[in-house]
Motif scaffolding. Structure first.
Motif, PDB file in Angstrom:
ATOM      1  N   GLY A 224     -11.237  -1.048  13.773  1.00 23.67           N
ATOM      2  CA  GLY A 224     -10.570  -2.313  13.496  1.00 23.67           C
ATOM      3  C   GLY A 224      -9.557  -2.222  12.376  1.00 23.67           C
ATOM      4  N   ARG A 225      -9.079  -3.407  11.973  1.00 22.49           N
ATOM      5  CA  ARG A 225      -8.063  -3.515  10.939  1.00 22.49           C
ATOM      6  C   ARG A 225      -8.531  -4.458   9.828  1.00 22.49           C
ATOM      7  NH1 ARG A 225      -2.692  -2.018  12.527  1.00 22.49           N
ATOM      8  NH2 ARG A 225      -2.662  -1.157  14.641  1.00 22.49           N
ATOM      9  N   LEU A 263      -3.969   4.731   6.971  1.00 18.61           N
ATOM     10  CA  LEU A 263      -3.831   3.360   6.470  1.00 18.61           C
ATOM     11  C   LEU A 263      -2.975   2.486   7.384  1.00 18.61           C
ATOM     12  CD1 LEU A 263      -4.502   1.379   4.237  1.00 18.61           C
ATOM     13  CD2 LEU A 263      -2.534   2.228   2.943  1.00 18.61           C
ATOM     14  N   MET A 264      -1.857   3.005   7.869  1.00 16.71           N
ATOM     15  CA  MET A 264      -0.943   2.201   8.690  1.00 16.71           C
ATOM     16  C   MET A 264      -1.653   1.578   9.885  1.00 16.71           C
ATOM     17  SD  MET A 264       2.539   2.252   7.938  1.00 16.71           S
ATOM     18  CE  MET A 264       3.471   2.604   9.417  1.00 16.71           C
ATOM     19  N   HIS A 266      -4.709   0.873  10.284  1.00 20.51           N
ATOM     20  CA  HIS A 266      -5.891   0.054   9.985  1.00 20.51           C
ATOM     21  C   HIS A 266      -5.564  -1.187   9.157  1.00 20.51           C
ATOM     22  CE1 HIS A 266      -8.030   3.773  11.180  1.00 20.51           C
ATOM     23  NE2 HIS A 266      -8.945   2.919  11.586  1.00 20.51           N
ATOM     24  N   LEU A 267      -4.273  -1.444   8.930  1.00 16.14           N
ATOM     25  CA  LEU A 267      -3.881  -2.636   8.171  1.00 16.14           C
ATOM     26  C   LEU A 267      -3.426  -3.743   9.117  1.00 16.14           C
ATOM     27  CD1 LEU A 267      -1.808  -1.478   5.060  1.00 16.14           C
ATOM     28  CD2 LEU A 267      -4.081  -2.521   5.084  1.00 16.14           C
ATOM     29  N   ARG A 268      -3.842  -4.959   8.805  1.00 16.22           N
ATOM     30  CA  ARG A 268      -3.293  -6.123   9.482  1.00 16.22           C
ATOM     31  C   ARG A 268      -1.899  -6.411   8.922  1.00 16.22           C
ATOM     32  NH1 ARG A 268      -8.625 -10.078   9.085  1.00 16.22           N
ATOM     33  NH2 ARG A 268      -9.811  -9.132  10.804  1.00 16.22           N
ATOM     34  N   PRO A 269      -1.067  -7.142   9.656  1.00 21.10           N
ATOM     35  CA  PRO A 269       0.253  -7.506   9.124  1.00 21.10           C
ATOM     36  C   PRO A 269       0.128  -8.191   7.764  1.00 21.10           C
ATOM     37  CG  PRO A 269       0.113  -8.055  11.456  1.00 21.10           C
ATOM     38  CD  PRO A 269      -1.270  -7.640  11.040  1.00 21.10           C
ATOM     39  N   GLY A 270       0.925  -7.714   6.810  1.00 14.31           N
ATOM     40  CA  GLY A 270       0.891  -8.278   5.466  1.00 14.31           C
ATOM     41  C   GLY A 270      -0.208  -7.702   4.593  1.00 14.31           C
ATOM     42  N   GLY A 271      -0.990  -6.768   5.126  1.00 13.90           N
ATOM     43  CA  GLY A 271      -2.093  -6.196   4.357  1.00 13.90           C
ATOM     44  C   GLY A 271      -1.641  -5.116   3.392  1.00 13.90           C
ATOM     45  N   GLU A 272      -2.555  -4.713   2.530  1.00 19.11           N
ATOM     46  CA  GLU A 272      -2.268  -3.681   1.526  1.00 19.11           C
ATOM     47  C   GLU A 272      -3.398  -2.655   1.483  1.00 19.11           C
ATOM     48  OE1 GLU A 272      -1.564  -5.095  -2.402  1.00 19.11           O
ATOM     49  OE2 GLU A 272       0.072  -6.430  -1.824  1.00 19.11           O
ATOM     50  N   GLY A 273      -3.027  -1.457   1.063  1.00 19.39           N
ATOM     51  CA  GLY A 273      -4.003  -0.438   0.716  1.00 19.39           C
ATOM     52  C   GLY A 273      -3.987  -0.216  -0.783  1.00 19.39           C
ATOM     53  N   TRP A 274      -5.158  -0.157  -1.389  1.00 15.38           N
ATOM     54  CA  TRP A 274      -5.257   0.097  -2.823  1.00 15.38           C
ATOM     55  C   TRP A 274      -5.853   1.480  -3.042  1.00 15.38           C
ATOM     56  CZ3 TRP A 274      -7.646  -4.997  -5.247  1.00 15.38           C
ATOM     57  CH2 TRP A 274      -6.700  -6.037  -5.126  1.00 15.38           C
ATOM     58  N   LEU A 301       4.368   4.899   4.002  1.00 14.30           N
ATOM     59  CA  LEU A 301       3.969   3.836   3.088  1.00 14.30           C
ATOM     60  C   LEU A 301       4.967   3.708   1.949  1.00 14.30           C
ATOM     61  CD1 LEU A 301       0.228   4.923   2.864  1.00 14.30           C
ATOM     62  CD2 LEU A 301       1.111   3.024   4.229  1.00 14.30           C
ATOM     63  N   ARG A 302       4.959   2.554   1.309  1.00 16.91           N
ATOM     64  CA  ARG A 302       5.758   2.348   0.105  1.00 16.91           C
ATOM     65  C   ARG A 302       4.861   1.805  -0.990  1.00 16.91           C
ATOM     66  NH1 ARG A 302       7.641  -3.004  -0.974  1.00 16.91           N
ATOM     67  NH2 ARG A 302       6.850  -4.515   0.542  1.00 16.91           N
ATOM     68  N   VAL A 303       5.270   2.017  -2.230  1.00 15.68           N
ATOM     69  CA  VAL A 303       4.510   1.540  -3.388  1.00 15.68           C
ATOM     70  C   VAL A 303       4.987   0.138  -3.731  1.00 15.68           C
ATOM     71  CG1 VAL A 303       3.907   1.937  -5.801  1.00 15.68           C
ATOM     72  CG2 VAL A 303       4.208   3.886  -4.257  1.00 15.68           C
ATOM     73  N   VAL A 304       4.122  -0.854  -3.538  1.00 15.55           N
ATOM     74  CA  VAL A 304       4.441  -2.243  -3.885  1.00 15.55           C
ATOM     75  C   VAL A 304       4.397  -2.435  -5.392  1.00 15.55           C
ATOM     76  CG1 VAL A 304       3.710  -4.652  -3.601  1.00 15.55           C
ATOM     77  CG2 VAL A 304       3.511  -3.051  -1.682  1.00 15.55           C
ATOM     78  N   ASP A 305       3.397  -1.829  -6.011  1.00 11.56           N
ATOM     79  CA  ASP A 305       3.206  -1.978  -7.451  1.00 11.56           C
ATOM     80  C   ASP A 305       2.186  -0.936  -7.883  1.00 11.56           C
ATOM     81  OD1 ASP A 305       3.377  -2.940 -10.031  1.00 11.56           O
ATOM     82  OD2 ASP A 305       2.044  -4.649  -9.701  1.00 11.56           O
TER      83      ASP A 305
END
Length: 341
Positions: A224-225, A263-264, A266-274, A301-305
């Motif tokens: 799942g995601r 990660l890509m 398994h993420l829902r739209p708008g989700g994040e990986g920490w 992936l890109r670094v949001v913060d």
């Protein structure tokens, strides 16, 4: 037997079965430990210092683990002044299957781990205690837990926390899953390759009254995601020399690569990986920052913060630690990651 004699025999590969007083065995072990020596010769090169440090620790373990005591077929130690270790041994080894010889150093570790399980480790971010099981990495460093407790949640989670799903990869004691539950996330799936960790995480979820909000699954990613995927992999690339080092060493960076690579999908739209990761490996010359950033970019992936915190553990200020320079410069970072546009 004199400690010098015991040390000489153990160094030569002879195992020693102790038959005397239990407290006397502990005294002999301490005396042997003093003769084994320190953490290795000093070295200016961080990578070589780390290699020598690990080699010295492995040598120490080999020598000291040759002092043995016998466990009877009911997990008792039939020595004068021996504590009752049956409950601790059952938790670590399972039901007894007959008499066994175990290193005294290992047995003392089993006893200490059982005390931690009974008393728990206070986690300020939870305002509660986490109870680590034997063989499961204990949350004794609070800075990485605080990062998960304070980082801004993804917008999809903030809009409706109760409907959100989070994955906690390598859940261990379940401490980060518990923090996410405290922050309102409705469903958390904790995964781990260590069966002991899955039992431990479920036990802590029950103790904390999380009910059915935390479920566990073996492996790295569950099906799942999720709106949020959290991963705190072992921080040092290297081969573990024992099962207890699985929480410290990630051979070939396998877990780090697996988290980023999966990660890509398994993420829902708008989700994040920490990604919660110390840069200690960088200060030891075991991995570069450019290598980490390349892994992130290659995974799409890109670094949001990124949120940094300095270590607060005792070793960071221990000038006698052979790795002091690297530990003093260490920073732990929570990398907020999302799919690249």
């Amino acid at each position: 037997m004199r400690a010098a004699t015991a040390h000489r025999l153990a160094r030569a590969g002879t195992s020693l079965l102790w038959r005397g007083d239990f407290q006397g065995a502990r005294q002999l072990l301490r005396a042997m430990d003093r003769r084994v020596g320190g953490a290795g010769p000093a070295c200016a090169d961080p990578a070589e210092a780390f290699r020598l440090h690990r080699r010295a620790r492995a040598h120490r373990a080999r020598v000291l683990d040759r002092l043995l005591v016998e466990l009877a077929d009911d997990h008792t130690v039939a020595l004068r002044r021996a504590p009752d270790v049956r409950e601790a041994c059952h938790a670590a080894y399972g039901p007894p299957t007959g008499p066994a010889l175990v290193p005294l150093r290992e047995l003392l570790g089993v006893i200490g781990a059982h005390q931690w399980r009974l008393k728990g480790v206070e986690v300020p971010a939870l305002g509660a205690r986490i109870h680590p099981h034997y063989g499961v990495f204990a949350p004794t460093r609070s800075e990485y837990v605080d990062l998960v407790a304070e980082a801004p949640l993804p917008a999809t989670v903030r809009r409706d926390p109760a409907a959100a799903t989070a994955f906690d990869l390598g859940t261990g004691t379940g401490v980060l899953a518990a923090v996410l539950a405290r922050r309102g996330v409705g469903r958390i799936v904790g995964t781990d390759i260590n069966p002991r960790a899955l039992v431990c995480a479920e036990d802590n979820a029950h103790r904390l009254g999380l009910g059915g909000r935390l479920t566990v699954a073996p492996g790295l990613y569950p099906p799942g995601r999720a709106d949020l995927v959290v991963c705190n992999p072992p921080w040092l690339p290297g081969r573990p020399s024992a099962a207890l080092e699985l929480g410290v060493y990630d051979e070939g960076g396998g877990m780090l690569r697996g988290f980023l690579g999966g990660l890509m999908e398994h993420l829902r739209p708008g989700g994040e990986g920490w990604l919660i990761l110390s840069d200690l490996a960088e200060h030891l010359g075991l991995r570069t920052r450019d290598e980490l950033l390349e892994l992130i970019e290659t995974a799409g992936l890109r670094v949001v913060d990124r949120i940094d915190v300095r270590p607060r553990h005792r070793r960071a200020s221990d000038v006698f630690d052979p790795l002091h320079a690297a530990r003093a410069a260490e920073t732990t970072t929570l990398w907020r990651l999302s799919p690249a546009p």
